[in-house]
Design a protein around this motif. Structure first.
Motif, PDB file in Angstrom:
ATOM      1  N   GLU A 264      -6.156 -17.203  -0.267  1.00  0.00           N
ATOM      2  CA  GLU A 264      -6.224 -15.739  -1.016  1.00  0.00           C
ATOM      3  C   GLU A 264      -6.682 -14.598  -0.178  1.00  0.00           C
ATOM      4  O   GLU A 264      -5.978 -13.493  -0.266  1.00  0.00           O
ATOM      5  CB  GLU A 264      -7.130 -16.033  -2.419  1.00  0.00           C
ATOM      6  CG  GLU A 264      -7.120 -14.578  -3.167  1.00  0.00           C
ATOM      7  CD  GLU A 264      -5.933 -14.254  -3.647  1.00  0.00           C
ATOM      8  OE1 GLU A 264      -5.559 -13.264  -4.168  1.00  0.00           O
ATOM      9  OE2 GLU A 264      -4.847 -15.119  -3.882  1.00  0.00           O
ATOM     10  N   GLN A 268      -4.159 -11.605   0.969  1.00  0.00           N
ATOM     11  CA  GLN A 268      -4.458 -10.255   0.452  1.00  0.00           C
ATOM     12  C   GLN A 268      -4.192  -9.564   1.830  1.00  0.00           C
ATOM     13  O   GLN A 268      -3.953  -8.194   1.800  1.00  0.00           O
ATOM     14  CB  GLN A 268      -5.753 -10.141  -0.105  1.00  0.00           C
ATOM     15  CG  GLN A 268      -5.919 -10.632  -1.612  1.00  0.00           C
ATOM     16  CD  GLN A 268      -7.352 -10.595  -1.970  1.00  0.00           C
ATOM     17  OE1 GLN A 268      -8.381 -10.099  -1.135  1.00  0.00           O
ATOM     18  NE2 GLN A 268      -7.779 -10.979  -3.172  1.00  0.00           N
ATOM     19  N   GLU A 271      -0.787  -8.817   2.351  1.00  0.00           N
ATOM     20  CA  GLU A 271      -0.455  -7.817   1.612  1.00  0.00           C
ATOM     21  C   GLU A 271      -0.846  -6.476   2.103  1.00  0.00           C
ATOM     22  O   GLU A 271       0.159  -5.491   2.111  1.00  0.00           O
ATOM     23  CB  GLU A 271      -0.944  -7.828  -0.178  1.00  0.00           C
ATOM     24  CG  GLU A 271      -0.415  -6.902  -0.882  1.00  0.00           C
ATOM     25  CD  GLU A 271       1.046  -6.905  -1.183  1.00  0.00           C
ATOM     26  OE1 GLU A 271       1.642  -5.825  -1.470  1.00  0.00           O
ATOM     27  OE2 GLU A 271       1.782  -7.963  -0.838  1.00  0.00           O
ATOM     28  N   GLU A 272      -1.988  -6.307   2.658  1.00  0.00           N
ATOM     29  CA  GLU A 272      -2.387  -5.062   3.149  1.00  0.00           C
ATOM     30  C   GLU A 272      -1.623  -4.826   4.336  1.00  0.00           C
ATOM     31  O   GLU A 272      -1.175  -3.743   4.724  1.00  0.00           O
ATOM     32  CB  GLU A 272      -3.932  -5.368   3.659  1.00  0.00           C
ATOM     33  CG  GLU A 272      -4.692  -5.426   2.341  1.00  0.00           C
ATOM     34  CD  GLU A 272      -6.216  -5.627   2.725  1.00  0.00           C
ATOM     35  OE1 GLU A 272      -6.396  -5.925   4.110  1.00  0.00           O
ATOM     36  OE2 GLU A 272      -7.199  -5.740   1.772  1.00  0.00           O
TER      37      GLU A 272
END
Length: 545
Positions: A264, A268, A271-272
């Protein structure tokens, strides 16, 4: 044994016994009532290293007991012998003649005479050293396995060989935050802790795997005894009974919570990174557009003054060749004007490009004080023109780059003065109104306005909606204003009708709550002025509060 008691001569009895047990794999020792050795078999001598002559007359403890022999166990053994009881499978650590310890299981039977008195002891001893080593090795392996499973967060659900009962390993209990117990526990017991949202998909996956007879490998969430949520991965091979597959009897259960957390976190971070790439891509696209605008400037606007300079220089050259100098001064003036225009264009381009290279110097900006200072300067530059300024009181303070925001006001107000130059009275109104996204400021004039269909062209580089002879300008000011406003996270737009003036709006976000004006009547008054001007498009679509 009763038959043996009829033999009065112990020596004769030992001779008979020797022939029977001398070839036994067990150690056999015969002692008198005082526990002194009378006879040992060959196996005893082979194991302990003590020969029969060395043993006769000695007590066993004198030969066999050593540093690893338990004094407590010796005391318990002595108590049993004193009571005349038989000793069965009594384990003890003895020592060989070489001093090497070994494990032994003792079976001691007292021999009684015709009167029932103990006259001798028969001891049969089994060397269980190898068995004890195997047991110890098994225990050590089990402990190491438990440690490895704990480190790998890996548990098991198995069926005990001895009892046939299903059981959880200690790691399964740990995953669920439970204290290990000995109650029978199956795989279904683990499924009872499954997060409700996962039950349906989990059951479907198990049923599909069993039907196919393939190895099951499922991941699901469980809620522990204290409410903690963890991820587990269970693997097993379906059991086959009468040609039909059933759920596995043996499962591995691994805690993969840490692994899921890292996945996860990685998602993230990705995604950043994707957002960062998108943001940089947008900046790159903006830079590419800026480069295209510069190319346009170099190919068009900068060429015009150069052509003027070259043309008038050529005329001067021809007149000087003819001996005529009267028109040369006029041509020189035109060259100076063209050079000045070129200089303005270059300075504008530098200001525009600087926006893409320099960051914002964010600070608290007092717009009211800044605006009044800008108005005074522009009014003085206008000379004898009749200008009527209407400025809203208590303009709010905001967070932004003071130098750049000053350029916004200078360009917008200079633009208003430029396009009201043909009016007897130039009317310029400055105001604002609150909005959830931030304050919306506006500059309204009574100039010639523009065609609303061409409103989007206003903020492009070198875009002008009026011919140069009528109104001076190079098409850079509003493009610079747009870039400054957008660099602050805001937006700018304009409304107008031909010959009915124009209104330029821009929104600047992140206004401080303390900067909201205390005199709301003044704000309503300014907004009322805007309404009286008859501007039906005073608010940008999407900004209506």
């Amino acid at each position: 044994m009763n038959d043996a008691l009829e033999i009065d001569d112990l020596t004769l009895w030992l001779g008979m016994l020797e022939k029977v047990v001398d070839g036994s794999t067990n150690m056999v020792v015969v002692t008198d009532r005082e526990r002194r050795i009378k006879w040992v078999n060959a196996t005893y001598s082979r194991v302990t290293g003590w020969s029969l002559p060395e043993c006769i007359g000695k007590r066993p403890r004198e030969l066999l007991h050593g540093p690893q022999t338990s004094a407590e166990e010796l005391s318990r053994l002595a108590s049993l012998i004193r009571q005349g009881q038989s000793v069965s499978n009594f384990e003890l650590v003895n020592h060989k003649k070489s001093g090497e310890p070994y494990h032994v299981a003792l079976n001691i039977e007292p021999i009684r005479d015709a009167h029932g008195e103990v006259c001798a002891y028969l001891s049969i001893q089994s060397d269980i050293t190898e068995r004890r080593q195997q047991e110890r090795h098994t225990v050590e392996l089990k402990q190491r396995l438990e440690v490895a499973q704990r480190l790998a967060r890996l548990g098991r659900i198995d069926t005990e060989v001895e009892t046939g009962r299903p059981r959880w390993s200690s790691e399964v209990f740990r995953i669920l935050g439970m204290v290990p117990d000995e109650a029978p526990r199956e795989f279904e017991g683990l499924l009872a802790f499954t997060v409700p949202e996962d039950v349906s998909d989990l059951r479907r996956s198990l049923a599909d795997g069993v039907e196919a007879g393939e190895e099951l490998d499922v991941e699901f969430r469980v809620i522990g005894r204290h409410g903690q949520q963890r991820w587990v991965r269970c693997r097993g091979v379906p059991a086959c009974e009468d040609g039909r597959y059933t759920l596995p009897r043996s499962w591995s259960v691994q805690d993969i919570t840490f692994y899921k957390m890292r996945l996860e976190e990685k998602r993230q971070r990705n995604e950043e990174l994707n957002q960062l790439v998108l943001a940089r891509t947008r900046k790159l696209e903006e830079s590419n557009r800026a480069l295209e605008e510069f190319s346009c400037a170099l190919s068009h606007d900068l060429r015009s003054p150069l052509r003027h300079v070259a043309g008038f220089a050529h005329l001067i050259k021809e007149n000087l060749a003819k001996g005529s100098v009267d028109d040369c001064l006029g041509f020189c003036d035109r060259i100076v004007q063209a050079a000045g225009r070129m200089q303005n264009l270059i300075e504008g381009l530098l200001s525009f490009s600087r926006m893409g290279r320099e960051g914002l110097n964010v600070e608290r900006v007092d717009l009211d004080a800044m605006l009044r200072e800008v108005v005074v300067g522009l009014h003085d530059d206008a000379g004898l023109r009749n200008i009527q300024w209407r400025i809203a009181p208590d303009l709010p303070a905001i967070q932004g780059d003071a130098v750049l925001l000053r350029e916004v006001w200078i360009n917008l107000l200079d633009n208003a003065l430029k396009y009201t130059g043909h009016r007897d009275i130039s009317e310029v109104e400055i105001g604002w109104h609150p909005h959830p996204d931030g304050p919306v400021f506006f500059v309204r004039d009574n100039g010639i306005g523009f065609d609303p269909e061409h409103a989007q062209k206003l903020f492009g580089m070198f875009q002008r909606l009026h011919s140069e002879p009528q109104f001076k300008g190079d098409g850079i000011g509003l493009a610079l204003v747009r870039r400054i406003v957008e660099s602050h996270g805001g937006r700018i737009w304009a409304t107008s009708k031909l010959n009915q003036g124009a209104t330029f709006y821009f929104l600047l976000p992140n206004i401080a709550d303390s900067a909201m004006p205390s005199d709301w009547g003044a704000v309503e008054s300014v907004h009322a002025i805007g309404c009286r001007c008859g501007d039906s498009q005073a608010v940008e679509p999407g900004l209506q509060s």
